[in-house]
Design a protein around this motif. Sequence first.
Motif, mmCIF file in Angstrom:
data_model
loop_
_atom_site.group_PDB
_atom_site.id
_atom_site.type_symbol
_atom_site.label_atom_id
_atom_site.label_comp_id
_atom_site.label_asym_id
_atom_site.label_seq_id
_atom_site.Cartn_x
_atom_site.Cartn_y
_atom_site.Cartn_z
ATOM 1 N N HIS A 184 0.874 -1.179 0.000
ATOM 2 C CA HIS A 184 0.000 0.000 0.000
ATOM 3 C C HIS A 184 0.910 1.228 0.000
ATOM 4 N N ASN A 185 0.521 2.251 -0.719
ATOM 5 C CA ASN A 185 1.220 3.536 -0.678
ATOM 6 C C ASN A 185 0.220 4.599 -0.247
ATOM 7 N N ALA A 186 0.687 5.524 0.613
ATOM 8 C CA ALA A 186 -0.208 6.569 1.116
ATOM 9 C C ALA A 186 0.538 7.882 1.298
ATOM 10 N N LEU A 198 -3.678 4.851 7.291
ATOM 11 C CA LEU A 198 -3.003 5.315 6.088
ATOM 12 C C LEU A 198 -3.931 6.320 5.426
ATOM 13 N N ILE A 250 -4.611 7.037 0.813
ATOM 14 C CA ILE A 250 -4.123 5.765 0.294
ATOM 15 C C ILE A 250 -4.429 5.653 -1.198
ATOM 16 N N ASP A 251 -3.507 5.036 -1.925
ATOM 17 C CA ASP A 251 -3.734 4.813 -3.352
ATOM 18 C C ASP A 251 -4.951 3.925 -3.544
ATOM 19 N N THR A 263 -3.713 -1.487 -4.748
ATOM 20 C CA THR A 263 -2.682 -2.140 -3.965
ATOM 21 C C THR A 263 -1.852 -2.974 -4.928
ATOM 22 N N THR A 300 -7.727 -1.388 -3.725
ATOM 23 C CA THR A 300 -7.587 -1.463 -2.267
ATOM 24 C C THR A 300 -8.909 -1.904 -1.643
ATOM 25 N N ASP A 356 -10.605 7.640 1.380
ATOM 26 C CA ASP A 356 -9.199 7.448 1.015
ATOM 27 C C ASP A 356 -8.313 7.180 2.235
ATOM 28 N N SER A 357 -8.905 6.620 3.306
ATOM 29 C CA SER A 357 -8.153 6.240 4.506
ATOM 30 C C SER A 357 -8.370 4.766 4.801
ATOM 31 N N SER A 412 4.962 3.650 2.682
ATOM 32 C CA SER A 412 4.623 2.411 1.986
ATOM 33 C C SER A 412 4.486 1.332 3.036
#
Length: 182
Positions: free
Chosen positions: A48-50, A62, A65-66, A69, A85, A131-132, A152
Amino acid sequence: MKISQKLSQLLALSCALVVTVPLALKAEDKATAATETVSKKVQYLFVHNAKDVSFADGKMTLKGIDANTVFFSDRPDRIAGQITTADFTKNWGNGADSFEADNPNATIAIFSEEEPTDIVVELSNPVLAEDSLTYDIKVLEGEIPKATGECSLFIDIIGRPLTPVSYAGVARRTARRVVRYR
């Protein structure tokens, strides 16, 4: 004549065994190989990237978050791709060897301006809201930093928590050896 007849029968039986036993063993070997192939599972690492992360009351959130995933596998399969995600969190508990059945370890890599930080955690109970993404966490190694930033989250492979070849295992060995490239 009875002796020669019994010897002939014994010889015929011996020949039959010599021919059929190796054939049976080869069939058994093939069945074993097929079973091993079917039962082989590809193991994935998820990322995960945030834009930010926060910690409070045994939870990690997060933020920003993108929507996707990233996942990938190691050799020999070398599979890579993305899953939404939302689908990732929906499938958290699917299967006998799911993350819900065996909480995964993960390393959260935080890229703060002050000092990059890695923390090894155990994850459970993901909740996605807009987006969390919030997880319940148990810190296994490292300390929660005061400063946070982009991050990440590397989620370890199912069924391999805390092993030397798992991501969290490697992260434990390389803890405090963080390098930041500018």
